[in-house]
Design a protein around this motif. Structure first.
Motif, mmCIF file in Angstrom:
data_model
loop_
_atom_site.group_PDB
_atom_site.id
_atom_site.type_symbol
_atom_site.label_atom_id
_atom_site.label_comp_id
_atom_site.label_asym_id
_atom_site.label_seq_id
_atom_site.Cartn_x
_atom_site.Cartn_y
_atom_site.Cartn_z
ATOM 1 N N HIS A 151 48.138 29.999 28.202
ATOM 2 C CA HIS A 151 47.908 31.431 28.056
ATOM 3 C C HIS A 151 46.456 31.654 27.677
ATOM 4 N N ALA A 152 45.971 32.857 27.944
ATOM 5 C CA ALA A 152 44.602 33.227 27.574
ATOM 6 C C ALA A 152 44.616 34.649 27.047
ATOM 7 N N ASP A 153 43.857 34.881 25.992
ATOM 8 C CA ASP A 153 43.790 36.188 25.349
ATOM 9 C C ASP A 153 42.312 36.553 25.215
ATOM 10 N N ASP A 154 41.876 37.583 25.925
ATOM 11 C CA ASP A 154 40.457 37.939 25.981
ATOM 12 C C ASP A 154 40.199 39.270 25.295
ATOM 13 N N LEU A 155 39.159 39.297 24.460
ATOM 14 C CA LEU A 155 38.745 40.514 23.766
ATOM 15 C C LEU A 155 37.445 41.023 24.386
ATOM 16 N N PHE A 156 37.428 42.330 24.710
ATOM 17 C CA PHE A 156 36.263 42.944 25.341
ATOM 18 C C PHE A 156 35.736 44.085 24.485
ATOM 19 N N TRP A 157 34.419 44.244 24.520
ATOM 20 C CA TRP A 157 33.763 45.334 23.811
ATOM 21 C C TRP A 157 33.207 46.357 24.795
ATOM 22 N N ILE A 158 33.286 47.626 24.405
ATOM 23 C CA ILE A 158 32.684 48.728 25.160
ATOM 24 C C ILE A 158 31.662 49.386 24.244
ATOM 25 N N ARG A 159 30.397 49.330 24.610
ATOM 26 C CA ARG A 159 29.343 49.929 23.786
ATOM 27 C C ARG A 159 28.722 51.117 24.515
ATOM 28 N N ASN A 160 28.605 52.232 23.800
ATOM 29 C CA ASN A 160 27.978 53.429 24.360
ATOM 30 C C ASN A 160 26.464 53.250 24.347
ATOM 31 N N GLU A 161 25.874 53.055 25.507
ATOM 32 C CA GLU A 161 24.432 52.837 25.608
ATOM 33 C C GLU A 161 23.653 54.129 25.813
ATOM 34 N N ARG A 215 42.091 46.033 12.402
ATOM 35 C CA ARG A 215 42.159 44.729 11.744
ATOM 36 C C ARG A 215 40.749 44.138 11.767
ATOM 37 N N PRO A 216 40.285 43.499 10.699
ATOM 38 C CA PRO A 216 38.928 42.954 10.689
ATOM 39 C C PRO A 216 38.720 41.933 11.805
ATOM 40 N N LEU A 217 37.554 41.971 12.414
ATOM 41 C CA LEU A 217 37.244 41.011 13.475
ATOM 42 C C LEU A 217 37.294 39.583 12.951
ATOM 43 N N SER A 218 36.999 39.394 11.668
ATOM 44 C CA SER A 218 37.005 38.052 11.081
ATOM 45 C C SER A 218 38.379 37.392 11.189
ATOM 46 N N TYR A 219 39.432 38.192 11.303
ATOM 47 C CA TYR A 219 40.778 37.642 11.437
ATOM 48 C C TYR A 219 40.907 36.809 12.704
ATOM 49 N N PHE A 220 40.175 37.183 13.766
ATOM 50 C CA PHE A 220 40.302 36.531 15.048
ATOM 51 C C PHE A 220 39.286 35.424 15.292
ATOM 52 N N ARG A 221 38.237 35.362 14.498
ATOM 53 C CA ARG A 221 37.150 34.422 14.795
ATOM 54 C C ARG A 221 37.591 32.971 14.727
ATOM 55 N N GLY A 222 38.551 32.678 13.891
ATOM 56 C CA GLY A 222 39.008 31.294 13.775
ATOM 57 C C GLY A 222 39.852 30.829 14.939
ATOM 58 N N ILE A 223 40.308 31.734 15.783
ATOM 59 C CA ILE A 223 41.196 31.343 16.880
ATOM 60 C C ILE A 223 40.594 31.661 18.241
ATOM 61 N N MET A 224 39.296 32.008 18.255
ATOM 62 C CA MET A 224 38.660 32.355 19.516
ATOM 63 C C MET A 224 37.463 31.458 19.759
ATOM 64 N N VAL A 225 37.113 31.305 21.043
ATOM 65 C CA VAL A 225 35.932 30.519 21.399
ATOM 66 C C VAL A 225 34.918 31.439 22.065
ATOM 67 N N GLN A 251 32.520 40.637 27.397
ATOM 68 C CA GLN A 251 33.598 39.820 26.848
ATOM 69 C C GLN A 251 33.115 39.233 25.532
ATOM 70 N N TYR A 252 33.818 39.533 24.451
ATOM 71 C CA TYR A 252 33.416 38.992 23.146
ATOM 72 C C TYR A 252 33.861 37.545 22.991
ATOM 73 N N GLY A 253 35.106 37.263 23.337
ATOM 74 C CA GLY A 253 35.623 35.914 23.134
ATOM 75 C C GLY A 253 36.977 35.757 23.781
ATOM 76 N N THR A 254 37.490 34.534 23.765
ATOM 77 C CA THR A 254 38.783 34.248 24.373
ATOM 78 C C THR A 254 39.517 33.192 23.567
ATOM 79 N N ASN A 255 40.815 33.261 23.577
ATOM 80 C CA ASN A 255 41.668 32.252 22.955
ATOM 81 C C ASN A 255 42.547 31.653 24.044
ATOM 82 N N VAL A 256 42.449 30.349 24.230
ATOM 83 C CA VAL A 256 43.178 29.679 25.296
ATOM 84 C C VAL A 256 44.044 28.586 24.689
ATOM 85 N N GLY A 257 45.288 28.515 25.134
ATOM 86 C CA GLY A 257 46.153 27.445 24.648
ATOM 87 C C GLY A 257 47.547 27.563 25.214
ATOM 88 N N MET A 258 48.155 26.422 25.556
ATOM 89 C CA MET A 258 49.535 26.387 26.044
ATOM 90 C C MET A 258 49.741 27.352 27.210
#
Length: 205
Positions: free
Chosen positions: A50-60, A195-205, A41-48
């Protein structure tokens, strides 16, 4: 003239072989398996509520593999309200698929086909899960059932086994009712077009 005919015959004879080689190269890329990737799990945005979670899949693994479509998720934990003497168990959480792509978070833009993602060794893919973390009234008049989970089980498209995923920090996966899962996309932001990941960094924890 005879040389031209012979050369043409050689090219015609070689064409099926070249086609087979190209086809074999394409077929050599197997779908990614649970054993070859690490999902976090990279990060989550929680408010009102609702929750929005971003996940990463890395080929190991050391080999390329492919992914296309949606993951299947399930959760291990307890239903709310949590009882301290209740053992964790597999919970019932309904999952829906959505393309997303509404320009706010992730997903695939309308009119764009769900992509086939080729993951090189150490390559990264991503996806979003959306849901509600507060109880609400269902259409049948009942309240939605909420969960508290420290373990999410993720099954990749076409896979027969799951990968364990833990929430970031000291958090939990807390959903009330169903969750919406978006398609797997290439890169780290869960979007196609990217979309650049930087777009989401300001709204995620």
């Amino acid at each position: 003239m005879s040389k031209v005919i012979v050369l043409g015959a050689m090219l015609i004879a070689a064409f099926p072989l070249l086609t087979l080689r190209a086809f074999a190269t394409t077929r050599a890329l197997a779908p990614c398996s649970a054993a070859s990737v690490r999902i976090t799990q990279y990060g989550t945005n929680v408010g009102m509520s609702h929750a929005d979670d971003l996940f990463w899949i890395r080929n190991e693994s050391s080999r390329e593999c492919t992914l296309r479509g949606y993951v299947r998720v399930s959760y291990v934990g307890r239903y709310e309200p949590v009882s301290s003497n209740e053992a964790p168990k597999l919970l019932s959480v309904q999952q829906s698929h959505t393309l997303g792509g509404d320009g706010i978070y992730g997903g695939v833009k309308a009119g764009v086909a769900i992509p086939t993602v080729t993951l090189k060794s150490k390559g990264l893919a991503s996806f979003w899960i959306f849901g509600t973390d507060g109880s609400y009234r269902l259409a049948n008049g009942h309240q939605s059932r909420c969960i508290s989970s420290y373990e999410m089980l993720v099954r990749l498209p076409g896979a027969t086994t799951s990968t364990d995923v833990s929430p970031i920090g000291a958090g939990v996966f807390a959903w009330c009712g169903a969750v919406d899962v978006e398609p797997i996309t290439s890169g780290d932001s869960g979007t196609d077009p990217a979309r650049p990941l930087s777009y989401f960094r300001g709204i995620m924890v």
